[in-house]
Design a protein around this motif. Structure first.
Motif, PDB file in Angstrom:
ATOM      1  N   TRP A   1      41.943  49.505  34.392  1.00 19.04           N
ATOM      2  CA  TRP A   1      41.479  48.114  34.480  1.00 19.04           C
ATOM      3  C   TRP A   1      42.012  47.323  33.283  1.00 19.04           C
TER       4      TRP A   1
ATOM      5  N   ALA B   1      44.334  44.138  33.469  1.00 17.04           N
ATOM      6  CA  ALA B   1      43.846  42.888  32.877  1.00 17.04           C
ATOM      7  C   ALA B   1      44.645  42.489  31.642  1.00 17.04           C
TER       8      ALA B   1
ATOM      9  N   ALA C   1      43.944  50.503  43.522  1.00 17.05           N
ATOM     10  CA  ALA C   1      42.574  50.080  43.860  1.00 17.05           C
ATOM     11  C   ALA C   1      42.063  49.053  42.853  1.00 17.05           C
ATOM     12  N   VAL C   2      42.383  49.276  41.600  1.00 18.75           N
ATOM     13  CA  VAL C   2      41.942  48.323  40.570  1.00 18.75           C
ATOM     14  C   VAL C   2      42.610  46.964  40.794  1.00 18.75           C
TER      15      VAL C   2
ATOM     16  N   LEU D   1      43.745  45.759  43.540  1.00 20.34           N
ATOM     17  CA  LEU D   1      43.159  45.129  44.731  1.00 20.34           C
ATOM     18  C   LEU D   1      41.846  44.425  44.373  1.00 20.34           C
ATOM     19  N   ALA D   2      41.028  45.135  43.613  1.00 15.54           N
ATOM     20  CA  ALA D   2      39.742  44.537  43.214  1.00 15.54           C
ATOM     21  C   ALA D   2      39.976  43.296  42.370  1.00 15.54           C
ATOM     22  N   ARG D   3      40.937  43.341  41.495  1.00 16.48           N
ATOM     23  CA  ARG D   3      41.192  42.185  40.627  1.00 16.48           C
ATOM     24  C   ARG D   3      41.754  40.996  41.415  1.00 16.48           C
TER      25      ARG D   3
ATOM     26  N   ALA E   1      41.057  40.319  44.508  1.00 20.74           N
ATOM     27  CA  ALA E   1      39.898  39.728  45.204  1.00 20.74           C
ATOM     28  C   ALA E   1      39.071  38.892  44.240  1.00 20.74           C
ATOM     29  N   LEU E   2      38.928  39.396  43.028  1.00 15.76           N
ATOM     30  CA  LEU E   2      38.152  38.640  42.030  1.00 15.76           C
ATOM     31  C   LEU E   2      38.845  37.319  41.691  1.00 15.76           C
TER      32      LEU E   2
ATOM     33  N   SER F   1      40.730  35.586  43.571  1.00 10.77           N
ATOM     34  CA  SER F   1      40.553  34.662  44.691  1.00 10.77           C
ATOM     35  C   SER F   1      39.129  34.106  44.719  1.00 10.77           C
ATOM     36  N   ALA F   2      38.168  34.996  44.491  1.00  9.98           N
ATOM     37  CA  ALA F   2      36.768  34.560  44.518  1.00  9.98           C
ATOM     38  C   ALA F   2      36.451  33.628  43.349  1.00  9.98           C
TER      39      ALA F   2
END
Lengths: 207, 552
Positions: free
Chosen positions: B10, B14, B41-42, B44-46, B48-49, B51-52
């Motif tokens: 992560w 980041a 996977a990390v 992908l999660a980032r 999405a974050l 975008s959100a």
């Protein structure tokens, strides 16, 4: 890869105060302490969008976000006299948001309701519908993954990853130590990544 | 995947790693397929974050602004009230009662009449001013902004501004009603009986335009002009352009580019800063707001009809005032508006020269007695709430056939502060004859009437109760009726005001709010109202109902 093999990651430090905006907020706080309602009006105007977005991510609430915003400002008004300028006002405001969000997260979790079904309806549709749809989908996934976190971890994670706050500022905002914040954040990152992975796999299995 | 792996991956994603650490991790990743999957996977999660992060919630800011404003206003009002206020208020009541008794003694009564220098109370040719019915956080913008309170009059050219805690109802000379929402600035460019033009700089106004004949009724918002015939609509001028919403009737919207569009009832037209238009349906929030304006108008109409009916039965014309259709009293007059024609002794008639009222018809003096307290409250015609005592003279005229003699000495006399019902049961039944010098304390209020009023016989209290209603009671009855007929939401703001400030009808108002929310399938709000009721009135008339609703 092992813990000994690699150095510990460095967390992003707290960004410097925003200068003019922070100074303006502090002047408004002084006026509010002198019972100047117009100053509170101006403070509300300056911060309401940020507060709404923060509460949205903190709680994933769909129907009563308006109520949460109202409650936050009522609490803020009550709390402003106790603000002594020991932290940035923004941090103080986030602390109020965190308290409101924590209370509601705990309350809603007792109700065992699915909070994220209607998240896309909560979003403001911009000029590009396709982009808005993607954003809504991503937001829904993120909020579902956030649901797997404990309330305290969620607050720390949202403040760091979505609000851009540094760990020191988060520590002040949630009333915890730096190490506690760091521990919660790392744990939340692991939980969030796993939850996102599971959600994506689930979506692929059931398109 | 162990915890430290995710932490470092992560941190890599980041960009939180120092250069050396980063190289080390990247080197490791090149030899570790499992870690590459984990990094994926990390990332992908980032993504999405990210975008959100850009997503912003959709909030009804107008409504939220207003709610926050009113909550803040209430809190500041409470905070500003010292703890000794209740004691001071009680002491003040005693002092006021003593003062009023002294002031209203017959020998002093004349001094309370309008001094000769004041303008005539009734003047047919005088233009009707703009009247502020309810003012909350309202200021008149000028070189020095000055607060405006309910009852004040405005004129063409005045610029009004409401704060985030603000809200105002304004009665225009053409009998139209304007609701000024929070955080609004609007100029009364022209506010005449036959020509109305409002210029909306920001915020929103909701208008219930009357059907009176006039040259024009137009609302300017930016380069958009909204022309009105007679309808209920709102105009909003914000950062995203101008929005025109129509509840009833139709308005014609003209943009600066010469385009025109008609907006009909139930429609909402948005015009963005580039001039692009979008037609949609009314939102529930707008519907509520427009309903509120309609509720205000209906309350006014109801009160007007009451006066007209009274006038027809009693052979009197309703009192006319320059400010509008209903009689308006000055501050001093408003402090003593209770007509006491059922007093055993006749009135102290004011000598004609002492009365400065200029009328076109014969004038009658109506005796009034001291009010029962300075804090008595009643709903304003704007659907809001006003301190003072309600009008009694117009309903008082609804008396049966006049009697030749003055009321007998045995007539019941209301004593002290009474409930709404008992107060209004004691409404005047007769027009008194000129009083002897020994008449009880009175205050003279000039009333316009077609002919000298005869003295009526006293009416039994039950009948009087039935026929005599305060505006507050009228409002509550209409609100209660709306529970079955629909449209109760328009009464919610007025009911809240009554629930907060009324002495006698607060319980009923609170329970009506709860029932209304219940009827609208808004359980959270209904529960909140029931809870507030129980908190305030644990042994109240409706306590059982509230407990039952709360499952207690």
């Amino acid at each position: 890869m092992t813990a000994e093999a690699l150095p510990l990651p460095r967390l992003v430090p707290t960004p410097p105060p925003t200068g003019q905006v922070e100074a303006r907020l502090l002047r408004l706080v002084d006026r509010i302490k002198a019972d100047d309602a117009l100053a509170f009006e101006e403070l509300y105007r300056l911060t309401r969008d940020d507060v709404a977005r923060t509460l949205f991510h903190l709680t994933g609430r769909r129907n009563d976000l308006d109520d949460l915003v109202q409650e936050t400002y009522v609490r803020l008004l009550r709390a402003v006299p106790s603000f002594r300028g020991e932290s940035q006002f923004r941090t103080f405001l986030y602390r109020v948001c965190a308290n409101v969000a924590l209370m509601h997260l705990r309350w809603w979790r007792r109700r065992r309701e699915d909070l994220t079904d209607d998240v896309p309806e909560q979003l403001s549709i911009g000029p590009d519908p396709e982009r808005a749809a993607q954003q809504a989908q991503a937001t829904r996934l993120v909020h579902r993954a956030l649901e797997t976190l404990s309330a305290k971890k969620r607050v720390v994670f949202v403040y760091h990853e979505l609000c851009g706050m540094g760990p020191e500022e988060i520590a002040q905002a949630v009333g915890a130590s730096y190490n506690t914040v760091r521990s919660r954040l790392h744990s939340a990152r692991l939980d969030f990544t796993n939850a996102m992975k599971a959600l994506v796999q689930d979506a692929e299995v059931r398109p | 995947m162990i915890r430290h792996e995710t932490e470092r991956l992560w941190a890599l994603a980041a960009d939180e790693l120092e250069l050396d650490d980063r190289r080390y991790v990247e080197l490791h990743l090149s030899d570790c397929p499992e870690c590459r999957d984990a990094l994926e996977a990390v990332e992908l999660a980032r993504r999405a974050l990210e975008s959100a992060k850009a997503a912003s919630p959709s909030i009804d800011w107008l409504s939220t602004d207003e709610h926050v404003g009113s909550l803040v206003e209430k809190r500041m009002r409470v905070a500003a009230r010292p703890r000794w206020v209740p004691f001071a208020f009680a002491g003040g009541l005693v002092a006021v009662a003593a003062g009023v008794t002294f002031v209203l003694w017959p020998s002093e009564a004349k001094t309370l009449e309008a001094p000769p220098s004041e303008p005539p109370l009734v003047q047919v040719s005088q233009p009707r001013p703009v009247r502020v019915e309810l003012a909350r956080g309202l200021t008149r913008v000028s070189a020095r902004s000055e607060p405006v309170s309910a009852g004040e009059t405005l004129k063409s050219g005045d610029v009004l501004r409401t704060g985030v805690a603000g809200k105002a109802f304004v009665h225009l000379p053409d009998s139209s009603h304007v609701r000024v929402a929070a955080a609004t600035q609007v100029a009364l460019t022209r506010a005449e009986a036959d020509d109305v033009a409002l210029t909306l700089s920001r915020g929103r106004v909701s208008v219930r335009a009357s059907h009176e004949q006039r040259r024009a009724f137009v609302v300017h918002a930016g380069d958009v002009a909204v022309h009105v015939v007679g309808t209920i609509f709102s105009v909003e001028n914000g950062a995203e352009g101008v929005e025109v919403a129509v509840a009833e009737g139709e308005v014609r919207v003209a943009s600066g580019e010469g385009k025109e569009a008609a907006v009909k009832g139930g429609e909402r037209l948005s015009i963005d800063p580039r001039g692009r238009t979008k037609l949609g349906r009314l939102t529930p929030g707008l519907e509520r707001e427009l309903s509120e304006v309609q509720g205000v108008a209906e309350a006014v109409t109801s009160a007007e009809q009451q006066v007209v009916t009274v006038a027809a039965k009693g052979g009197r014309a309703p009192a006319k005032q320059p400010g509008g259709l209903l009689p308006r009293l000055s501050t001093d007059e408003a402090r003593a508006r209770q007509v006491t024609l059922d007093e055993p002794a006749p009135v102290q008639a004011a000598p004609a020269p002492a009365t400065t009222t200029v009328t076109v018809e014969p004038e009658t003096q109506v005796e009034v007695e001291p009010l029962d307290g300075p804090g008595t409250a009643f709903p304003s015609l704007a659907g809001g709430y006003t301190r003072g005592v309600p009008y009694r003279n117009e309903v008082a005229l609804d008396a049966p056939a006049p009697a030749p003699a003055a009321a007998p000495a045995t007539s019941p006399k209301p004593e002290g502060p009474a409930s709404d019902e008992s107060e209004w049961a004691a409404l005047p039944k007769a027009q008194p004859a000129p009083a002897p010098a020994s008449a009880p304390p009175t205050l003279i209020v000039p009333m316009l009437e077609a002919k000298p009023a005869p003295v009526a016989a006293p009416t039994p209290a039950p009948l009087a109760t039935k026929t005599s209603k305060s505006l507050e009671q009228v409002f509550l009855e209409k609100a209660e009726a709306s529970l079955t007929q629909g449209g109760c939401e328009r009464y919610l703001p007025g009911l809240e005001d009554i629930a907060l400030e009324s002495q006698g009808a607060a319980q009923q108002a609170r329970i009506l709010r709860a029932r209304c929310f219940d009827a609208q399938l808004r359980p959270k709000q209904a529960m909140s109202e029931y809870a507030k009721y129980l908190e305030a009135y644990p042994k109240g008339r409706f306590a059982d109902e509230a407990r039952s609703a709360l499952g207690q």
